[in-house]
Design an enzyme around this catalytic site. Sequence first.
Site, PDB file in Angstrom:
ATOM      1  N   ASP A  82     -35.300  53.726   5.600  1.00 37.19           N
ATOM      2  CA  ASP A  82     -35.090  54.010   4.180  1.00 37.19           C
ATOM      3  C   ASP A  82     -36.422  54.283   3.497  1.00 37.19           C
ATOM      4  OD1 ASP A  82     -33.118  53.780   1.754  1.00 37.19           O
ATOM      5  OD2 ASP A  82     -34.941  52.700   1.159  1.00 37.19           O
ATOM      6  N   TYR A  87     -41.777  56.401  -3.417  1.00 28.89           N
ATOM      7  CA  TYR A  87     -42.648  55.456  -2.697  1.00 28.89           C
ATOM      8  C   TYR A  87     -43.949  56.124  -2.236  1.00 28.89           C
ATOM      9  CZ  TYR A  87     -38.119  53.018  -2.157  1.00 28.89           C
ATOM     10  OH  TYR A  87     -36.904  52.432  -2.364  1.00 28.89           O
ATOM     11  N   LYS A 116     -34.729  59.485  -1.361  1.00 30.72           N
ATOM     12  CA  LYS A 116     -34.114  59.487  -2.698  1.00 30.72           C
ATOM     13  C   LYS A 116     -34.834  60.482  -3.595  1.00 30.72           C
ATOM     14  CE  LYS A 116     -33.678  54.614  -1.771  1.00 30.72           C
ATOM     15  NZ  LYS A 116     -34.921  54.169  -1.110  1.00 30.72           N
ATOM     16  N   HIS A 147     -32.012  58.399  -7.120  1.00 31.68           N
ATOM     17  CA  HIS A 147     -32.692  57.097  -7.076  1.00 31.68           C
ATOM     18  C   HIS A 147     -32.152  56.116  -8.115  1.00 31.68           C
ATOM     19  CE1 HIS A 147     -36.655  55.203  -5.598  1.00 31.68           C
ATOM     20  NE2 HIS A 147     -35.859  54.256  -6.019  1.00 31.68           N
ATOM     21  N   SER A 175     -27.846  55.498  -6.142  1.00 28.97           N
ATOM     22  CA  SER A 175     -28.534  54.204  -6.082  1.00 28.97           C
ATOM     23  C   SER A 175     -28.687  53.662  -7.492  1.00 28.97           C
ATOM     24  CB  SER A 175     -29.903  54.393  -5.423  1.00 28.97           C
ATOM     25  OG  SER A 175     -30.576  53.163  -5.337  1.00 28.97           O
ATOM     26  N   ASN A 176     -28.532  52.354  -7.614  1.00 30.68           N
ATOM     27  CA  ASN A 176     -28.658  51.667  -8.906  1.00 30.68           C
ATOM     28  C   ASN A 176     -27.536  52.017  -9.889  1.00 30.68           C
ATOM     29  OD1 ASN A 176     -31.120  50.108  -8.387  1.00 30.68           O
ATOM     30  ND2 ASN A 176     -32.035  52.137  -8.135  1.00 30.68           N
ATOM     31  N   PHE A 227     -34.057  40.183   0.603  1.00 27.45           N
ATOM     32  CA  PHE A 227     -34.753  38.886   0.508  1.00 27.45           C
ATOM     33  C   PHE A 227     -35.261  38.628  -0.914  1.00 27.45           C
ATOM     34  CE2 PHE A 227     -36.184  40.135   5.036  1.00 27.45           C
ATOM     35  CZ  PHE A 227     -34.973  39.727   5.572  1.00 27.45           C
ATOM     36  N   GLY A 228     -34.784  39.409  -1.876  1.00 23.69           N
ATOM     37  CA  GLY A 228     -35.232  39.235  -3.251  1.00 23.69           C
ATOM     38  C   GLY A 228     -36.462  40.059  -3.592  1.00 23.69           C
ATOM     39  N   SER A 272     -40.762  45.714   5.450  1.00 23.97           N
ATOM     40  CA  SER A 272     -41.803  44.927   6.106  1.00 23.97           C
ATOM     41  C   SER A 272     -42.911  45.825   6.645  1.00 23.97           C
ATOM     42  CB  SER A 272     -41.211  44.107   7.255  1.00 23.97           C
ATOM     43  OG  SER A 272     -42.226  43.350   7.871  1.00 23.97           O
ATOM     44  N   ASN A 274     -44.935  44.142   8.834  1.00 23.85           N
ATOM     45  CA  ASN A 274     -45.331  43.219   9.895  1.00 23.85           C
ATOM     46  C   ASN A 274     -44.411  43.399  11.119  1.00 23.85           C
ATOM     47  OD1 ASN A 274     -45.359  40.909  11.543  1.00 23.85           O
ATOM     48  ND2 ASN A 274     -46.069  39.610   9.864  1.00 23.85           N
ATOM     49  N   PRO A 275     -44.952  43.900  12.236  1.00 27.06           N
ATOM     50  CA  PRO A 275     -44.106  44.158  13.414  1.00 27.06           C
ATOM     51  C   PRO A 275     -43.315  42.931  13.884  1.00 27.06           C
ATOM     52  CG  PRO A 275     -46.281  45.117  13.718  1.00 27.06           C
ATOM     53  CD  PRO A 275     -46.349  44.331  12.450  1.00 27.06           C
ATOM     54  N   ASN A 281     -36.176  40.663  12.159  1.00 27.69           N
ATOM     55  CA  ASN A 281     -35.085  41.148  11.311  1.00 27.69           C
ATOM     56  C   ASN A 281     -34.011  41.890  12.104  1.00 27.69           C
ATOM     57  OD1 ASN A 281     -36.437  40.061   9.152  1.00 27.69           O
ATOM     58  ND2 ASN A 281     -37.356  41.984   8.479  1.00 27.69           N
TER      59      ASN A 281
HETATM   60  N1  LIG Z   1     -32.977  52.111  -4.397  1.00 27.45           N
HETATM   61  C1  LIG Z   1     -33.880  51.364  -5.020  1.00 27.45           C
HETATM   62  O1  LIG Z   1     -34.056  51.437  -6.245  1.00 27.45           O
HETATM   63  C2  LIG Z   1     -34.692  50.400  -4.230  1.00 27.45           C
HETATM   64  C3  LIG Z   1     -35.444  49.428  -4.889  1.00 27.45           C
HETATM   65  C4  LIG Z   1     -36.186  48.539  -4.124  1.00 27.45           C
HETATM   66  C5  LIG Z   1     -36.174  48.622  -2.740  1.00 27.45           C
HETATM   67  N2  LIG Z   1     -35.444  49.595  -2.120  1.00 27.45           N
HETATM   68  C6  LIG Z   1     -35.412  49.710  -0.634  1.00 27.45           C
HETATM   69  O2  LIG Z   1     -34.987  48.464  -0.118  1.00 27.45           O
HETATM   70  C7  LIG Z   1     -35.957  47.997   0.815  1.00 27.45           C
HETATM   71  C8  LIG Z   1     -35.949  46.478   0.822  1.00 27.45           C
HETATM   72  O3  LIG Z   1     -36.481  45.956  -0.362  1.00 27.45           O
HETATM   73  P1  LIG Z   1     -37.964  45.361  -0.449  1.00 27.45           P
HETATM   74  O4  LIG Z   1     -38.726  45.781   0.738  1.00 27.45           O
HETATM   75  O5  LIG Z   1     -38.508  45.718  -1.761  1.00 27.45           O
HETATM   76  O6  LIG Z   1     -37.699  43.805  -0.466  1.00 27.45           O
HETATM   77  P2  LIG Z   1     -37.131  42.798   0.652  1.00 27.45           P
HETATM   78  O7  LIG Z   1     -36.740  43.500   1.876  1.00 27.45           O
HETATM   79  O8  LIG Z   1     -36.145  41.904  -0.020  1.00 27.45           O
HETATM   80  O9  LIG Z   1     -38.408  41.901   0.917  1.00 27.45           O
HETATM   81  C9  LIG Z   1     -39.577  42.409   1.465  1.00 27.45           C
HETATM   82  C10 LIG Z   1     -40.520  41.237   1.638  1.00 27.45           C
HETATM   83  O10 LIG Z   1     -39.996  40.397   2.675  1.00 27.45           O
HETATM   84  C11 LIG Z   1     -41.015  40.117   3.615  1.00 27.45           C
HETATM   85  N3  LIG Z   1     -40.366  39.973   4.910  1.00 27.45           N
HETATM   86  C12 LIG Z   1     -39.651  40.921   5.588  1.00 27.45           C
HETATM   87  N4  LIG Z   1     -39.153  40.396   6.710  1.00 27.45           N
HETATM   88  C13 LIG Z   1     -39.539  39.104   6.743  1.00 27.45           C
HETATM   89  C14 LIG Z   1     -39.339  38.057   7.668  1.00 27.45           C
HETATM   90  N5  LIG Z   1     -38.600  38.227   8.770  1.00 27.45           N
HETATM   91  N6  LIG Z   1     -39.892  36.852   7.406  1.00 27.45           N
HETATM   92  C15 LIG Z   1     -40.636  36.659   6.295  1.00 27.45           C
HETATM   93  N7  LIG Z   1     -40.862  37.605   5.373  1.00 27.45           N
HETATM   94  C16 LIG Z   1     -40.320  38.830   5.615  1.00 27.45           C
HETATM   95  C17 LIG Z   1     -41.963  41.289   3.546  1.00 27.45           C
HETATM   96  O11 LIG Z   1     -43.266  40.907   3.923  1.00 27.45           O
HETATM   97  P3  LIG Z   1     -43.972  41.518   5.257  1.00 27.45           P
HETATM   98  O12 LIG Z   1     -44.353  42.924   4.942  1.00 27.45           O
HETATM   99  O13 LIG Z   1     -45.137  40.610   5.427  1.00 27.45           O
HETATM  100  O14 LIG Z   1     -42.992  41.421   6.372  1.00 27.45           O
HETATM  101  C18 LIG Z   1     -41.920  41.606   2.037  1.00 27.45           C
HETATM  102  O15 LIG Z   1     -42.812  40.766   1.342  1.00 27.45           O
HETATM  103  C19 LIG Z   1     -37.261  48.616   0.298  1.00 27.45           C
HETATM  104  O16 LIG Z   1     -38.298  48.553   1.256  1.00 27.45           O
HETATM  105  C20 LIG Z   1     -36.797  50.004  -0.032  1.00 27.45           C
HETATM  106  O17 LIG Z   1     -36.700  50.806   1.121  1.00 27.45           O
HETATM  107  C21 LIG Z   1     -34.685  50.462  -2.845  1.00 27.45           C
END
Ligand SMILES: NC(=O)c1ccc[n+]([C@@H]2O[C@H](COP(=O)([O-])OP(=O)(O)OC[C@H]3O[C@@H](n4cnc5c(N)ncnc54)[C@H](OP(=O)(O)O)[C@@H]3O)[C@@H](O)[C@H]2O)c1
Length: 309
Positions: A82, A87, A116, A147, A175-176, A227-228, A272, A274-275, A281
């Site tokens: 995604d 971005y 998007k 988006h 989205s949204n 994950f918030g 993420s 981090n591999p 995940n």
């Molecule tokens: N459509 C929209 O408007 C919209 C908005 C926001 C996001 N998105 C999409 O949704 C995706 C997910 O949202 P997000 O990345 O913002 O937030 P998220 O997935 O809820 O959280 C990402 C955070 O979680 C950590 N993390 C990931 N896997 C982990 C694990 N196994 N253990 C501990 N920490 C972990 C990451 O750190 P590390 O890097 O250190 O792993 C990062 O700090 C985005 O990347 C994007 O592609 C879409």
Amino acid sequence: MAVMMLCCGCSDSKEETIDDGKLKPEEEEMVDVGVFDLESQTVKLNDGNIMPVIGLGTWTLSNEEAEESVYHALKCGMRLIDTARYYRCEVGVGKGIARAIEEGFVTREEIFVTTKIMPSDYDRAAQGINDSLKDLNLDYIDLILIHQPGSNDEAVYRAMEDAQKAGKVHSIGISNYYTKQQVDEVLSYAKVIPAVIQNENHIYYQNDELKEYVSQYGIVLESWYPFGGRGHTSENFNNEVILDLATKHEKSSAQIILRWQLQDGYVVIPGSSNPDHIRENYDVFDFELSEEEMNSVREIDQNQRYENW
Ligand SMILES: NC(=O)c1ccc[n+]([C@@H]2O[C@H](COP(=O)([O-])OP(=O)(O)OC[C@H]3O[C@@H](n4cnc5c(N)ncnc54)[C@H](OP(=O)(O)O)[C@@H]3O)[C@@H](O)[C@H]2O)c1
């Protein structure tokens, strides 16, 4: 009025009728649509395309980080990526995909790429799609989303439909869009029913009503911020219910949350760089939450979003 259901992004399209003023796919078209198959890790969309149910999110990643993360995600078995024009890491995403294909462990056809249309491109959506194709270095995009709602959504949606007809994108979505009213508005002008709605969704904001409402159209929900999001992960990972389930199943909190969303029928795209995290995940297919455990997570819901875009 008739609505077009496109099959697999190809020319095998069918005219469908509208029931009670609402866009409705024919019943036989709906067989298996939206049903998560956790063995193949896929879901069939309402346009006939097959989407992986777990993948990598790339928000906040630099081009270099995106390239590495995409490469590692594909290497460990994830098939959904995604990203978004907003971005500014589509070039890195494209490089990660190219590297993986070049090494021969995955083919383009096995990868499902979502991007998007950026709000600042809403007046030039068709060009925005071409820009994404160029930066991603791809011949087609698997799924393109508006988006977020804007003032000229209908024109943007039309550009996505045109791109789908031209084979530049295979599936289209939004989205949204969080309410029945917002979705109904899209349905009022859509010639092609959205295949996916990507929304903020996590243990504290579940919005099951929307998922229930759009299931009649075969629309699949996808969660961002599983994950918030950055800055809120500890609040989600340290929730008592999640911690208890993690101990019981000998899994991490992240894995419990992802498994819960998958079993509840939400596509997940944890972000993420981090591999090790990416591998962790993806490692959510060797255990199952009982219905009682699923309900205990559902009860955490506080109808509370972190963002309000
Ligand atoms: N459509 C929209 O408007 C919209 C908005 C926001 C996001 N998105 C999409 O949704 C995706 C997910 O949202 P997000 O990345 O913002 O937030 P998220 O997935 O809820 O959280 C990402 C955070 O979680 C950590 N993390 C990931 N896997 C982990 C694990 N196994 N253990 C501990 N920490 C972990 C990451 O750190 P590390 O890097 O250190 O792993 C990062 O700090 C985005 O990347 C994007 O592609 C879409």
